[in-house]
Design an enzyme around this catalytic site. Structure first.
Site, mmCIF file in Angstrom:
data_model
loop_
_atom_site.group_PDB
_atom_site.id
_atom_site.type_symbol
_atom_site.label_atom_id
_atom_site.label_comp_id
_atom_site.label_asym_id
_atom_site.label_seq_id
_atom_site.Cartn_x
_atom_site.Cartn_y
_atom_site.Cartn_z
ATOM 1 N N LYS A 33 8.052 26.903 11.578
ATOM 2 C CA LYS A 33 7.774 25.565 12.093
ATOM 3 C C LYS A 33 7.931 24.577 10.946
ATOM 4 C CE LYS A 33 4.949 28.162 13.279
ATOM 5 N NZ LYS A 33 4.901 29.663 13.227
ATOM 6 N N THR A 71 1.457 35.587 16.420
ATOM 7 C CA THR A 71 1.734 36.989 16.693
ATOM 8 C C THR A 71 0.432 37.727 16.976
ATOM 9 O OG1 THR A 71 3.654 36.891 15.231
ATOM 10 C CG2 THR A 71 2.822 39.075 15.789
ATOM 11 N N GLU A 119 -2.205 29.711 3.578
ATOM 12 C CA GLU A 119 -1.948 29.567 5.008
ATOM 13 C C GLU A 119 -3.161 29.059 5.780
ATOM 14 O OE1 GLU A 119 -0.530 32.282 8.843
ATOM 15 O OE2 GLU A 119 -0.786 33.203 6.878
ATOM 16 N N ASP A 124 5.940 26.167 7.873
ATOM 17 C CA ASP A 124 5.041 27.285 8.165
ATOM 18 C C ASP A 124 5.923 28.455 8.579
ATOM 19 O OD1 ASP A 124 3.143 29.074 8.990
ATOM 20 O OD2 ASP A 124 2.371 27.867 10.647
ATOM 21 N N ALA A 125 6.125 29.391 7.660
ATOM 22 C CA ALA A 125 7.032 30.520 7.893
ATOM 23 C C ALA A 125 6.279 31.655 8.563
ATOM 24 C CB ALA A 125 7.649 30.973 6.571
ATOM 25 N N GLY A 163 5.958 35.028 11.384
ATOM 26 C CA GLY A 163 6.662 36.287 11.518
ATOM 27 C C GLY A 163 7.926 36.182 12.335
ATOM 28 N N THR A 164 7.943 35.234 13.286
ATOM 29 C CA THR A 164 9.112 35.056 14.142
ATOM 30 C C THR A 164 9.770 33.704 13.917
ATOM 31 O OG1 THR A 164 8.093 36.452 15.848
ATOM 32 C CG2 THR A 164 9.937 35.058 16.533
#
Length: 280
Positions: free
Chosen positions: A16, A106, A74, A9-10, A12-13
């Site tokens: 995972k 976020t 997503e 799970d890409a 913004g920061t």
């Protein structure tokens, strides 16, 4: 040799990552902007894995990966992962097949799940990005762990106007302890000094109350009592959990926080069973 699977799970920061070696599951986090490190870690730990990627930055990773990977929706992945975690923890049988999912990263995204269908109900710009941004503006702190530490020590209520403050000469129609205006007393800072701890505590309360109010209102409309709160913003943030849990229960709903809940998107990407998008 058993087949290897990796779900990513890409965000913004953070990215995972959930992975399997046979029956064993593992969990890992790597900063999304460190794509080369993610690549090296995968190459060092897997031979020929099936890789499924989801999240807002999935496109970035897909462009940089030297091996092929599948892109998974997503919201679908998140709801699929929550379903799996609820079942694994024996909670699904308690709450039934109809519930809300509030994902606080976020920002915040709110979903309604019913059996094998889901619908995104709405969302908010309130989330972990708000905590980081406002904490920096008000205190100069920009390190997440430091912000967490300071927030635990603060008394942010002194910056807020409560219902009791408004109904000062009569019995309020609702609980007097509820917040009527976040930061409503901030103008008094010219007469009273507030600490960094107080500012951050007040920010956390504002975020918690806002996302809870939205979640409870959605649950009321869709006639369900269970709200599953997930996301990296809750990781190691007991104060935020306490605010959200208390306010959810005050409004007559049940709050659930899942172990590994912040990995829901990665788990759903790995499983990729294909939830249907509901038409309400």
């Amino acid at each position: 040799m058993s087949q290897e699977y990796v779900g990513i799970d890409a965000g913004g920061t953070l990215s995972k990552i959930v992975y399997t070696h046979g029956e064993d599951w593992g969990y890992k986090k790597i900063a999304t902007n460190r794509v080369a490190e993610i690549n090296r870690w995968i190459q060092a730990n897997f031979t020929n894995p099936h890789i499924h990627i989801t999240g807002g930055k999935a496109g970035v990773l897909l462009q940089e990966f030297p091996v092929s990977a599948k892109n998974v929706n997503e919201f679908e992945a998140t709801c699929e992962g929550v379903n799996w975690l609820l079942e694994q923890n024996g909670i699904l049988s308690q709450i039934g097949s109809q519930f809300m999912v509030t994902n606080v990263g976020t920002g915040t995204s709110i979903h309604y799940v019913q059996q094998d269908s889901y619908e995104r109900i709405g969302g908010s710009g309130m989330g972990g990005g708000t905590l980081l941004g406002l904490s920096y503006l008000l205190t100069g702190e920009d390190h997440y762990d430091k912000i967490l530490e300071l927030g635990r020590k603060g008394e942010g209520e002194g910056l807020n106007v409560t219902v009791s403050d408004i109904y000062s000469h009569e019995t309020p129609p609702i609980s007097g302890d509820l917040t009527a205006s976040n930061f409503g007393k901030a103008a008094q800072m010219k007469d009273k000094a507030f600490s960094k701890e107080d500012y951050i505590s007040a920010i956390v309360r504002m975020i918690g109350e806002t996302i809870t109010t939205m979640s409870v209102q959605a649950a009321e409309r869709l006639k369900t009592d269970a709200i599953i709160y997930i996301g990296t913003t809750f990781s190691r943030h007991d104060t935020l959990k306490e605010i959200v849990k208390g306010y959810t229960e005050l409004r007559g709903k049940q709050a659930y926080f899942l172990e590994y809940g912040e990995y829901s998107g990665a788990i759903g990407a790995l499983l990729n069973n294909g939830l249907k998008k509901a038409v309400l």
